[in-house]
Design an enzyme around this catalytic site. Sequence first.
Site: not given
Ligand code: ZN
Length: 327
Positions: A19, A21, A71, A169, A196, A199, A285
Site C-alpha cells: 500500500h 502511492h 505534469r 479519496g 480504501h 480509514e 501509504d
Molecule cells: Zn492509501
Amino acid sequence: MHATPFAERIASLPKAELHLHLEGSIRPAVASALAARHGMKLPEEEVRRRYAYTNFAGFLDAFKWVTSFVREPGDFALIAADLAEQLLAQKVVYAEVTLSVGIMFLRQQQPEANFAAIVRATEPFEKRGLRLNWIFDAVRQFGSEAAMRVVQSARRCGSRRIVAFGIGGDELSLATKEFRGVYERAEEYGFHRLIHAGEIGGPEKIREAIEILGVERIGHGIAAIHDVGLMETLAERKIPLEICPASNLRTGALDVQLGKSAATIEEHPLAEILRHGVAVTIATDDPAMFHTSLEEEYRNAWRIGLTEEEMAGVVENGFRFAFGKVS
Ligand SMILES: [Zn+2]
C-alpha cells in the site's frame, strides 16, 4: 545485554510493500526539481510546510497540490525512479504501487503515456532486485463514470504489470453501491480489486466493499476494530487489511476511529485487530507526505506492541497477499 529489537532486525530482511502511492512518495527535493522542470521556484522548505496537516481534508489538499507539479511522462519517470531507489535502500524487493489515474484524467493527461514512462524508468531496477507492479486507482468523489475511465485505461495499457484496480479519496463522499458496475468490469478484465475503506469511515464501509464490490484487500480498514463480526468475516475469508500506522496518525484517522484528539501511535488498534485473527500487512501509504518509511512503520508496530512472532507473520503477509508474482 539487550537483544536487538526485532523491529531493528527487520531492516535486514527482504520485504514487500502493498500500500504505497507513487504521488505520495515525492520527497521535498524531488518536488523542487519537478517545479524547476516547469520553470517554477519551489523551496524545499515550502514543501515541508505543505506536508504538515492536522486532518484528512488537509492531507487531500496537500496531495492535490504536490501532484500539480507532476505534469508529463518525464515527471512520472523521475518520481518513479526516485521511489524505486527509496525502496531498494530499505531492502524492499517487491511492491505494488498505486497510481492516481483519476487525478491524471482530472488534469487531462494521458495515463497510458505516463504509465509507459513509469515502466521504462523502473524496469532497470529489476536487475538490482526490485520488482514493481502497479495498481490503477480512481478517486471516489469523482464518481463512477470517472472510475470506469480508470478501469478502461488499465485495460488499454495491456500490461501484466498492472495487477489491480482500486478506489481511494474521500470514502464518505459517495455510496459504495455506485461503484458496483465499475468493479464488475474490473473483474471481467482480469484485475484484482481493492479499495480504501474504514480509514475515516465506519466498519459498514468495509462490509459494503466486501459484499457489494467483491474486494480482495482493504486499504486501512482500521474501523474493523468496532465490529467483531466483521473481523471474523475478514479472518474467515482471508481478506487482509493494509495498515499504515503513521498515515493514520498524521491524517487524523486514528483520532476519528478512537473518538478522541491527539491519539498516540501506541493506541493504534493494529495489535488488537491482528489478535482477532485478521491478516494484516504494514505499509507506508504516502511515505514522503507522512515522514515515514517501511522500517519506521515496523518500529511503529513494535511501539504498538506486536510480538516478534507477530511481526514476522506481518512481514510474510506482504508476500503472501501480493496480487502479482513476487519473483
Ligand atoms: Zn492509501
